[in-house]
Design a protein around this motif. Sequence first.
Motif, PDB file in Angstrom:
ATOM      1  N   LEU A  73      33.388  47.689  33.950  1.00 29.61           N
ATOM      2  CA  LEU A  73      32.227  46.905  33.546  1.00 29.61           C
ATOM      3  C   LEU A  73      32.232  45.604  34.326  1.00 29.61           C
ATOM      4  O   LEU A  73      33.248  44.929  34.416  1.00 29.61           O
ATOM      5  CB  LEU A  73      32.269  46.655  32.044  1.00 29.61           C
ATOM      6  N   ARG A  74      31.086  45.282  34.880  1.00 26.45           N
ATOM      7  CA  ARG A  74      30.989  44.159  35.817  1.00 26.45           C
ATOM      8  C   ARG A  74      30.088  43.051  35.302  1.00 26.45           C
ATOM      9  O   ARG A  74      29.310  43.247  34.385  1.00 26.45           O
ATOM     10  CB  ARG A  74      30.495  44.672  37.157  1.00 26.45           C
ATOM     11  N   GLY A  75      30.169  41.924  35.955  1.00 22.25           N
ATOM     12  CA  GLY A  75      29.353  40.770  35.606  1.00 22.25           C
ATOM     13  C   GLY A  75      27.964  40.820  36.207  1.00 22.25           C
ATOM     14  O   GLY A  75      27.084  40.084  35.788  1.00 22.25           O
ATOM     15  N   ALA A  76      27.734  41.675  37.190  1.00 24.11           N
ATOM     16  CA  ALA A  76      26.436  41.822  37.853  1.00 24.11           C
ATOM     17  C   ALA A  76      26.184  43.314  38.091  1.00 24.11           C
ATOM     18  O   ALA A  76      27.135  44.097  38.156  1.00 24.11           O
ATOM     19  CB  ALA A  76      26.434  41.071  39.178  1.00 24.11           C
ATOM     20  N   PRO A  77      24.916  43.722  38.226  1.00 22.13           N
ATOM     21  CA  PRO A  77      24.612  45.143  38.414  1.00 22.13           C
ATOM     22  C   PRO A  77      24.844  45.635  39.850  1.00 22.13           C
ATOM     23  O   PRO A  77      23.987  46.248  40.458  1.00 22.13           O
ATOM     24  CB  PRO A  77      23.142  45.240  38.000  1.00 22.13           C
ATOM     25  N   THR A  78      26.016  45.342  40.363  1.00 18.43           N
ATOM     26  CA  THR A  78      26.402  45.810  41.695  1.00 18.43           C
ATOM     27  C   THR A  78      27.868  46.233  41.658  1.00 18.43           C
ATOM     28  O   THR A  78      28.632  45.759  40.817  1.00 18.43           O
ATOM     29  CB  THR A  78      26.252  44.700  42.764  1.00 18.43           C
ATOM     30  N   ARG A  79      28.236  47.094  42.587  1.00 16.88           N
ATOM     31  CA  ARG A  79      29.635  47.505  42.634  1.00 16.88           C
ATOM     32  C   ARG A  79      30.535  46.380  43.120  1.00 16.88           C
ATOM     33  O   ARG A  79      31.746  46.437  42.946  1.00 16.88           O
ATOM     34  CB  ARG A  79      29.787  48.742  43.524  1.00 16.88           C
ATOM     35  N   VAL A 130      34.611  42.570  34.622  1.00 15.26           N
ATOM     36  CA  VAL A 130      34.729  41.830  33.370  1.00 15.26           C
ATOM     37  C   VAL A 130      35.757  42.501  32.469  1.00 15.26           C
ATOM     38  O   VAL A 130      36.588  41.842  31.868  1.00 15.26           O
ATOM     39  CB  VAL A 130      33.358  41.737  32.674  1.00 15.26           C
ATOM     40  N   ARG A 131      35.673  43.817  32.387  1.00 18.91           N
ATOM     41  CA  ARG A 131      36.659  44.578  31.618  1.00 18.91           C
ATOM     42  C   ARG A 131      36.550  46.053  31.992  1.00 18.91           C
ATOM     43  O   ARG A 131      35.629  46.455  32.685  1.00 18.91           O
ATOM     44  CB  ARG A 131      36.498  44.391  30.114  1.00 18.91           C
ATOM     45  N   VAL A 132      37.494  46.839  31.525  1.00 16.73           N
ATOM     46  CA  VAL A 132      37.498  48.279  31.769  1.00 16.73           C
ATOM     47  C   VAL A 132      37.369  48.965  30.411  1.00 16.73           C
ATOM     48  O   VAL A 132      38.112  48.669  29.485  1.00 16.73           O
ATOM     49  CB  VAL A 132      38.794  48.724  32.482  1.00 16.73           C
ATOM     50  N   ALA A 133      36.388  49.879  30.313  1.00 16.36           N
ATOM     51  CA  ALA A 133      36.181  50.623  29.068  1.00 16.36           C
ATOM     52  C   ALA A 133      36.812  52.003  29.223  1.00 16.36           C
ATOM     53  O   ALA A 133      36.571  52.678  30.220  1.00 16.36           O
ATOM     54  CB  ALA A 133      34.694  50.749  28.788  1.00 16.36           C
ATOM     55  N   PRO A 134      37.589  52.439  28.265  1.00 17.30           N
ATOM     56  CA  PRO A 134      38.231  53.747  28.369  1.00 17.30           C
ATOM     57  C   PRO A 134      37.226  54.893  28.191  1.00 17.30           C
ATOM     58  O   PRO A 134      36.183  54.726  27.560  1.00 17.30           O
ATOM     59  CB  PRO A 134      39.249  53.744  27.228  1.00 17.30           C
ATOM     60  N   TYR A 135      37.560  56.035  28.749  1.00 18.62           N
ATOM     61  CA  TYR A 135      36.739  57.236  28.613  1.00 18.62           C
ATOM     62  C   TYR A 135      36.500  57.525  27.130  1.00 18.62           C
ATOM     63  O   TYR A 135      37.408  57.464  26.319  1.00 18.62           O
ATOM     64  CB  TYR A 135      37.444  58.426  29.268  1.00 18.62           C
ATOM     65  N   THR A 157      31.223  40.369  25.788  1.00 15.90           N
ATOM     66  CA  THR A 157      31.415  39.968  27.178  1.00 15.90           C
ATOM     67  C   THR A 157      30.120  40.013  27.988  1.00 15.90           C
ATOM     68  O   THR A 157      30.059  39.471  29.054  1.00 15.90           O
ATOM     69  CB  THR A 157      32.436  40.888  27.886  1.00 15.90           C
ATOM     70  N   TRP A 158      29.091  40.669  27.480  1.00 21.85           N
ATOM     71  CA  TRP A 158      27.827  40.854  28.191  1.00 21.85           C
ATOM     72  C   TRP A 158      28.085  41.426  29.584  1.00 21.85           C
ATOM     73  O   TRP A 158      27.641  40.914  30.591  1.00 21.85           O
ATOM     74  CB  TRP A 158      27.040  39.549  28.273  1.00 21.85           C
ATOM     75  N   ALA A 159      28.818  42.508  29.627  1.00 17.65           N
ATOM     76  CA  ALA A 159      29.155  43.171  30.885  1.00 17.65           C
ATOM     77  C   ALA A 159      28.093  44.195  31.236  1.00 17.65           C
ATOM     78  O   ALA A 159      27.329  44.651  30.391  1.00 17.65           O
ATOM     79  CB  ALA A 159      30.519  43.847  30.749  1.00 17.65           C
ATOM     80  N   ARG A 160      28.060  44.578  32.502  1.00 21.49           N
ATOM     81  CA  ARG A 160      27.120  45.600  32.966  1.00 21.49           C
ATOM     82  C   ARG A 160      27.889  46.818  33.443  1.00 21.49           C
ATOM     83  O   ARG A 160      28.928  46.701  34.076  1.00 21.49           O
ATOM     84  CB  ARG A 160      26.267  45.053  34.109  1.00 21.49           C
ATOM     85  N   GLY A 161      27.334  47.979  33.123  1.00 15.59           N
ATOM     86  CA  GLY A 161      27.934  49.232  33.554  1.00 15.59           C
ATOM     87  C   GLY A 161      26.866  50.133  34.127  1.00 15.59           C
ATOM     88  O   GLY A 161      25.735  50.169  33.639  1.00 15.59           O
ATOM     89  N   SER A 162      27.206  50.874  35.157  1.00 19.83           N
ATOM     90  CA  SER A 162      26.259  51.791  35.777  1.00 19.83           C
ATOM     91  C   SER A 162      25.894  52.901  34.799  1.00 19.83           C
ATOM     92  O   SER A 162      26.749  53.445  34.093  1.00 19.83           O
ATOM     93  CB  SER A 162      26.870  52.400  37.037  1.00 19.83           C
ATOM     94  N   ALA A 163      24.612  53.249  34.771  1.00 21.43           N
ATOM     95  CA  ALA A 163      24.152  54.345  33.915  1.00 21.43           C
ATOM     96  C   ALA A 163      24.753  55.669  34.373  1.00 21.43           C
ATOM     97  O   ALA A 163      24.766  56.640  33.626  1.00 21.43           O
ATOM     98  CB  ALA A 163      22.630  54.416  33.928  1.00 21.43           C
ATOM     99  N   GLN A 164      25.276  55.702  35.580  1.00 13.73           N
ATOM    100  CA  GLN A 164      25.950  56.892  36.087  1.00 13.73           C
ATOM    101  C   GLN A 164      27.224  57.170  35.284  1.00 13.73           C
ATOM    102  O   GLN A 164      27.651  58.302  35.162  1.00 13.73           O
ATOM    103  CB  GLN A 164      26.287  56.694  37.575  1.00 13.73           C
ATOM    104  N   TYR A 165      27.798  56.119  34.714  1.00  7.04           N
ATOM    105  CA  TYR A 165      29.071  56.242  34.009  1.00  7.04           C
ATOM    106  C   TYR A 165      28.981  55.999  32.502  1.00  7.04           C
ATOM    107  O   TYR A 165      29.971  56.089  31.803  1.00  7.04           O
ATOM    108  CB  TYR A 165      30.095  55.282  34.616  1.00  7.04           C
ATOM    109  N   ILE A 166      27.779  55.661  32.022  1.00  8.12           N
ATOM    110  CA  ILE A 166      27.566  55.459  30.586  1.00  8.12           C
ATOM    111  C   ILE A 166      26.381  56.311  30.172  1.00  8.12           C
ATOM    112  O   ILE A 166      25.260  56.090  30.622  1.00  8.12           O
ATOM    113  CB  ILE A 166      27.296  53.984  30.255  1.00  8.12           C
ATOM    114  N   GLU A 167      26.632  57.272  29.317  1.00  9.47           N
ATOM    115  CA  GLU A 167      25.570  58.157  28.838  1.00  9.47           C
ATOM    116  C   GLU A 167      24.965  57.559  27.571  1.00  9.47           C
ATOM    117  O   GLU A 167      25.614  57.486  26.528  1.00  9.47           O
ATOM    118  CB  GLU A 167      26.126  59.543  28.547  1.00  9.47           C
TER     119      GLU A 167
END
Length: 117
Positions: free
Chosen positions: A54-60, A65-70, A98-108
């Motif tokens: 999970l990132r602070g901006a919508p880019t790789r 910011v943090r890592v979310a487990p599967y 944390t108001w983190a951003r995650g790609s929709a590719q990895y969050i269903e």
Amino acid sequence: MSLRILLMRFGIAAAGGALLAFAATTPAAGADQEDPRESKQIAKGEVIARTGVLRGAPTRGGAVVRVAPYGEIVKIYCRSEGQNVSGDRQWHLLVDGTWARGSAQYIEAYRTPRLCA
């Protein structure tokens, strides 16, 4: 001990008890206001990547910011466009403190989140 002092102490104790009873039955100021993290506009989703970064901006390249487990269930505040990740430009803004951003590719998402303003 004089009667006057005894009555004063009794009055203070009674006032304190009344104040405690009032505080226990009265909702806190702002209690009727909805927490934005619990809003009906919040969508839920599940992390489907082995390690959901999970990132602070919508880019790789955004700061991690943090890592979310599967399999973690996350709260999605809104979605926006960002950097393309495996053909998907949608990114979710998560509400987890944390108001983190995650790609929709990895969050269903369980339902389509609203667009970010």
